[in-house]
Design an enzyme around this catalytic site. Structure first.
Site, short mmCIF file in Angstrom:
data_model
loop_
_atom_site.label_atom_id
_atom_site.label_comp_id
_atom_site.label_asym_id
_atom_site.label_seq_id
_atom_site.Cartn_x
_atom_site.Cartn_y
_atom_site.Cartn_z
N HIS A 239 0.82 -1.21 0.00
CA HIS A 239 0.00 0.00 0.00
C HIS A 239 0.86 1.26 0.00
CE1 HIS A 239 -4.20 1.07 -0.07
NE2 HIS A 239 -3.95 2.09 0.75
N ARG A 242 1.61 1.98 -3.46
CA ARG A 242 0.45 2.60 -4.09
C ARG A 242 0.46 4.11 -3.81
NH1 ARG A 242 -4.95 1.64 -5.87
NH2 ARG A 242 -6.58 2.75 -4.72
#
Length: 310
Positions: A239, A242
């Site tokens: 994440h 991301r």
């Protein structure tokens, strides 16, 4: 509880992970209410205030508590709409106050170091790791989207990746040259990770029970790689990559709406959290280029007049 979860799945297309999160939240509430001799279906506003107070006392982050309250609001709205309750007790509750937390990201130099460390890995696992890293950083995929990618996702057009996101919504994300090259190099090694017939449909098959890499295993691989790259493994996760994808794009002038589409955010307000990067970029530009922000030049040494020479 079950009719509520069935409604989320049937009417809203909620993913399995979302349904499981709602189930955990409601079961946790049920455990608290059992101590008061109540069930979630007949809880009062005071019961729910007591529950939120317990979460706060246990040290739960305000953002997490707010997410849990949001789940409860949806549950009680459902009960009222189904005429299982006459009132909604959450209407009397206030959301926990929370500050605006900014996403954790890696610097461009740290991403480069991760990629360099991955390329030093030999054999099929090294090729797979480079492909995973390049793909995450080039597309901003959620790790659940990455591990669930079918091989056909890149077979139609190597310049685009077809992603099935939350709620089954499909989106197309462009692949840069580095990601395409990494996937091309990984393809001959992919079959070595197959366990049984049928697993070849996955882009990242695995010899584990799922037939493809799991989210936990991808996170584990990235933390191992962080150690090799000399980066604190606590900073590195799928994440965080991301976040780095979105933040680095905006820092280099990408349009916010385009980043929203590539991330698969339904609402642009979710994407706007990354505009802190633009604010930082503006501050840096002012500090580096505005003449008043530069340190004043030291005055030139005064040249002594002829009459002042000793």
């Amino acid at each position: 509880m079950e009719p509520f979860l069935e409604m989320l799945a049937a009417e809203r297309g909620a993913a399995d992970n979302t349904l499981e999160a709602y189930r955990r939240d409601l079961e946790h509430l049920a455990g608290f209410l059992a101590g008061r001799g109540r069930a979630p279906s007949n809880a009062t506003a005071d019961d729910l205030r007591g529950y939120l107070a317990q979460l706060e006392a246990a040290g739960m982050a305000p953002r997490t508590a707010a997410r849990r309250l949001s789940a409860l609001r949806q549950y009680y709205r459902f009960l009222v709409s189904e005429e299982r309750r006459a009132d909604d007790p959450t209407l009397q509750l206030s959301s926990p106050r929370q500050g605006r937390s900014l996403p954790k990201i890696l610097s461009e130099d740290e991403v480069t170091r991760l990629l360099e460390a991955a390329r030093r890995r030999n054999g099929p696992e090294g090729l797979r790791l480079v492909a995973i890293l390049e793909l995450l950083y080039a597309t901003g995929l959620r790790v659940s989207e990455l591990v669930g990618l079918p091989a056909a996702a890149v077979a139609r057009d190597p310049r685009l990746l077809i992603v099935s996101g939350k709620g089954g919504r499909e989106r197309m994300v462009p692949l840069n040259e580095a990601a395409r090259a990494a996937l091309l190099a990984y393809e001959p090694a992919r079959r070595g990770f197959l366990r049984r017939a049928g697993d070849e449909r996955w882009l990242f098959p695995s010899r584990g029970g799922h037939g493809h890499l799991t989210r936990h295993r991808v996170a584990q691989l990235l933390k191992e790689l962080a150690v090799e790259a000399g980066i604190d493994p606590a900073k590195v996760s799928p994440h965080v990559l991301r976040h780095a994808f979105a933040s680095h794009l905006l820092a280099h002038g990408a349009d916010l709406r385009a980043v929203q589409q590539m991330l698969g955010h339904a609402d642009i307000s979710t994407t706007q959290i990354y505009t802190h990067v633009l604010d930082e970029r503006l501050r840096t530009l002012v500090q580096e280029h505005h003449p008043l922000a530069r340190p004043a030049a030291a005055p030139a040494p005064r040249r002594a007049a002829d009459g002042e020479r000793g």
